[in-house]
Scaffold this active site. Structure first.
Site, PDB file in Angstrom:
ATOM      1  N   GLY A  12       0.766  -1.240   0.000  1.00 37.85           N
ATOM      2  CA  GLY A  12       0.000   0.000   0.000  1.00 37.85           C
ATOM      3  C   GLY A  12       0.793   1.285   0.000  1.00 37.85           C
ATOM      4  CB  SER A  13       4.277   2.263  -0.768  1.00 36.27           C
ATOM      5  OG  SER A  13       4.472   1.819  -2.096  1.00 36.27           O
ATOM      6  CG  ASN A  14       1.907   3.292  -5.827  1.00 36.50           C
ATOM      7  OD1 ASN A  14       2.611   4.288  -5.911  1.00 36.50           O
ATOM      8  ND2 ASN A  14       2.115   2.203  -6.547  1.00 36.50           N
ATOM      9  CE  LYS A  58     -10.806 -14.595  -7.760  1.00 36.13           C
ATOM     10  NZ  LYS A  58      -9.904 -15.634  -8.272  1.00 36.13           N
ATOM     11  CG  ASN A 101      -4.106  -1.127 -12.852  1.00 34.11           C
ATOM     12  OD1 ASN A 101      -3.933  -1.263 -11.649  1.00 34.11           O
ATOM     13  ND2 ASN A 101      -3.465  -1.854 -13.747  1.00 34.11           N
ATOM     14  CG  HIS A 103       1.277  -2.661 -15.928  1.00 30.45           C
ATOM     15  ND1 HIS A 103       0.841  -3.844 -15.380  1.00 30.45           N
ATOM     16  CD2 HIS A 103       2.314  -2.977 -16.736  1.00 30.45           C
ATOM     17  CE1 HIS A 103       1.560  -4.834 -15.852  1.00 30.45           C
ATOM     18  NE2 HIS A 103       2.473  -4.337 -16.675  1.00 30.45           N
TER      19      HIS A 103
END
Length: 187
Positions: A12-14, A58, A101, A103
């Site tokens: 979770g750093s982003n 999920k 997203n 990538h």
């Protein structure tokens, strides 16, 4: 105030960089973090920064439970920040052009099913690439095939390990992901 919802599966750093960026903004706030991994550090990072965070199974992603929660929130943008599950078409169709997203490569290279994190960096290293980078893109029904929003490259000729490549990519992610999100929400 616009609402951002984050999905993440791991460290979770982003996600944390995005949360901190928008804490100082009058444009938007991160209002929720979802994770498919109940042990993901992203849940702790979110809570420490005052953002509600929940783990889910999920099947809840695919059976309408998460879509129902999203509809309650009505996010302006859904951001996948290290989220490893395929996003369901039901949510994509409900929130067209509102799901993005990041990538860790210059798509279309090194994208698709199974190409995430160290798998990407390993392929980049094995193929002796001189540069790599990040791609921020819209999410569609296929892995890493949505329209590109932003790409940034970095030279990696001096990188000898996967970890060195990962560090260069993380620097780009932390610098550009919050900015690109802000630009999208401003337009």
């Amino acid at each position: 105030m616009q609402k951002i919802v984050l999905f993440a599966s791991g460290n979770g750093s982003n996600a944390e960089k995005i949360i901190l960026h928008f804490k100082k903004s009058s444009l938007a706030n991160v209002v929720m973090v979802f994770s498919n991994n109940p042990r993901a550090k992203v849940l702790e990072r979110a809570q420490l920064n005052g953002v509600e965070a929940i783990a889910f199974e999920k099947q809840e992603l695919n059976n309408g439970v998460i879509l129902e929660k999203l509809n309650t929130i009505q996010p302006d943008l859904i951001v996948l920040a290290g989220f490893l599950l395929k996003f369901p078409e039901s949510i994509i169709n409900y929130y067209p052009n509102k799901i993005i997203n990041i990538h860790p490569a210059l798509l279309p290279k090194y994208g698709g099913k199974g190409m995430y994190g160290t798998h990407v960096h390993s392929a980049v290293l094995e193929n002796k690439e001189k540069e790599t980078g990040i791609t921020i893109h819209y999410v569609n029904e296929n892995y890493d095939e949505g329209a590109y929003i932003f790409q940034k490259s970095v030279t990696i000729e001096t990188c000898k390990t996967i970890e060195e490549i990962a560090l260069e990519i993380q620097k780009l992610e932390h610098q550009y992901f919050p900015e690109i999100i802000e630009n999208l929400l401003s337009n």
